[in-house]
Write a protein that holds these residues in place. Structure first.
Motif, PDB file in Angstrom:
ATOM      1  N   ARG A 129      61.490  51.915  54.698  1.00  0.00           N
ATOM      2  CA  ARG A 129      61.939  53.302  54.780  1.00  0.00           C
ATOM      3  C   ARG A 129      62.661  53.559  56.095  1.00  0.00           C
ATOM      4  N   PRO A 130      63.410  54.630  56.169  1.00  0.00           N
ATOM      5  CA  PRO A 130      64.026  54.989  57.453  1.00  0.00           C
ATOM      6  C   PRO A 130      62.947  55.058  58.531  1.00  0.00           C
ATOM      7  N   SER A 131      63.278  54.507  59.681  1.00  0.00           N
ATOM      8  CA  SER A 131      62.286  54.382  60.744  1.00  0.00           C
ATOM      9  C   SER A 131      62.874  54.761  62.088  1.00  0.00           C
ATOM     10  N   ALA A 132      61.993  55.105  62.990  1.00  0.00           N
ATOM     11  CA  ALA A 132      62.365  55.350  64.373  1.00  0.00           C
ATOM     12  C   ALA A 132      61.389  54.600  65.257  1.00  0.00           C
ATOM     13  N   CYS A 133      61.913  53.915  66.231  1.00  0.00           N
ATOM     14  CA  CYS A 133      61.104  53.206  67.198  1.00  0.00           C
ATOM     15  C   CYS A 133      61.365  53.874  68.541  1.00  0.00           C
ATOM     16  N   CYS A 134      60.328  54.425  69.150  1.00  0.00           N
ATOM     17  CA  CYS A 134      60.497  55.281  70.324  1.00  0.00           C
ATOM     18  C   CYS A 134      59.562  54.897  71.460  1.00  0.00           C
ATOM     19  N   PRO A 135      59.795  53.767  72.109  1.00  0.00           N
ATOM     20  CA  PRO A 135      58.916  53.400  73.216  1.00  0.00           C
ATOM     21  C   PRO A 135      59.299  54.115  74.519  1.00  0.00           C
ATOM     22  N   ALA A 136      58.346  54.140  75.427  1.00  0.00           N
ATOM     23  CA  ALA A 136      58.603  54.676  76.756  1.00  0.00           C
ATOM     24  C   ALA A 136      59.358  53.624  77.576  1.00  0.00           C
ATOM     25  N   GLU A 137      60.152  54.082  78.527  1.00  0.00           N
ATOM     26  CA  GLU A 137      60.942  53.159  79.350  1.00  0.00           C
ATOM     27  C   GLU A 137      60.054  52.164  80.097  1.00  0.00           C
ATOM     28  N   PHE A 138      58.910  52.625  80.571  1.00  0.00           N
ATOM     29  CA  PHE A 138      58.002  51.764  81.322  1.00  0.00           C
ATOM     30  C   PHE A 138      56.761  51.428  80.496  1.00  0.00           C
TER      31      PHE A 138
ATOM     32  N   ASP B   2      60.304  46.261  74.883  1.00  0.00           N
ATOM     33  CA  ASP B   2      61.218  45.246  74.342  1.00  0.00           C
ATOM     34  C   ASP B   2      60.871  44.876  72.901  1.00  0.00           C
ATOM     35  N   ASP B   3      59.584  44.848  72.579  1.00  0.00           N
ATOM     36  CA  ASP B   3      59.172  44.574  71.200  1.00  0.00           C
ATOM     37  C   ASP B   3      59.680  45.667  70.261  1.00  0.00           C
ATOM     38  N   GLY B   4      59.641  46.904  70.736  1.00  0.00           N
ATOM     39  CA  GLY B   4      60.142  48.021  69.933  1.00  0.00           C
ATOM     40  C   GLY B   4      61.620  47.888  69.641  1.00  0.00           C
TER      41      GLY B   4
ATOM     42  N   GLY C   7      62.363  56.510  75.706  1.00  0.00           N
ATOM     43  CA  GLY C   7      61.870  57.651  76.472  1.00  0.00           C
ATOM     44  C   GLY C   7      62.122  57.414  77.953  1.00  0.00           C
ATOM     45  N   ARG C   8      63.248  57.896  78.458  1.00  0.00           N
ATOM     46  CA  ARG C   8      63.663  57.646  79.841  1.00  0.00           C
ATOM     47  C   ARG C   8      62.649  58.184  80.847  1.00  0.00           C
ATOM     48  N   GLY C   9      62.240  57.307  81.756  1.00  0.00           N
ATOM     49  CA  GLY C   9      61.327  57.694  82.816  1.00  0.00           C
ATOM     50  C   GLY C   9      59.881  57.829  82.395  1.00  0.00           C
ATOM     51  N   LEU C  10      59.584  57.525  81.125  1.00  0.00           N
ATOM     52  CA  LEU C  10      58.223  57.715  80.623  1.00  0.00           C
ATOM     53  C   LEU C  10      57.401  56.435  80.741  1.00  0.00           C
ATOM     54  N   LEU C  11      56.093  56.628  80.825  1.00  0.00           N
ATOM     55  CA  LEU C  11      55.134  55.536  80.908  1.00  0.00           C
ATOM     56  C   LEU C  11      54.409  55.366  79.577  1.00  0.00           C
ATOM     57  N   HIS C  12      53.824  54.187  79.384  1.00  0.00           N
ATOM     58  CA  HIS C  12      52.957  53.961  78.230  1.00  0.00           C
ATOM     59  C   HIS C  12      51.860  55.033  78.252  1.00  0.00           C
TER      60      HIS C  12
END
Length: 77
Positions: free
Chosen positions: A12-21, A26-28, A47-52
């Motif tokens: 299905r249509p998907s979005a992968c949205c990891p945090a920058e840090f 990279d897996d995303g 997610g620019r500037g965001l942490l896990h």
């Protein structure tokens, strides 16, 4: 993994949205590329500037809110 099956109708249509840090960032990106290569509508939004774990600060961080919006977008009917 669904992304390894070209033309699979179950993807299905998907979005992968990891945090920058995020250690999984990279897996995303790789996962989104594989979905796209398999014919799925896949979006990648960093997610620019965001942490896990940034989802815990949704109320106080505008960038986290944008990341959530990209994440939930494909779920809209």
């Amino acid at each position: 993994m669904p992304a390894s099956r070209p033309g699979c109708p179950c993807v299905r249509p998907s979005a992968c949205c990891p945090a920058e840090f995020d250690p999984l960032r990279d897996d995303g990106n790789v996962y989104a590329e594989r979905l796209h290569a398999a014919g799925a509508a896949a979006q990648f939004h960093l997610g620019r500037g965001l942490l896990h774990g940034c989802m815990r600060v949704l109320q106080s961080c505008p960038e986290t809110a944008r990341l959530i919006a990209h994440f939930l977008g494909p779920l809209e009917p």
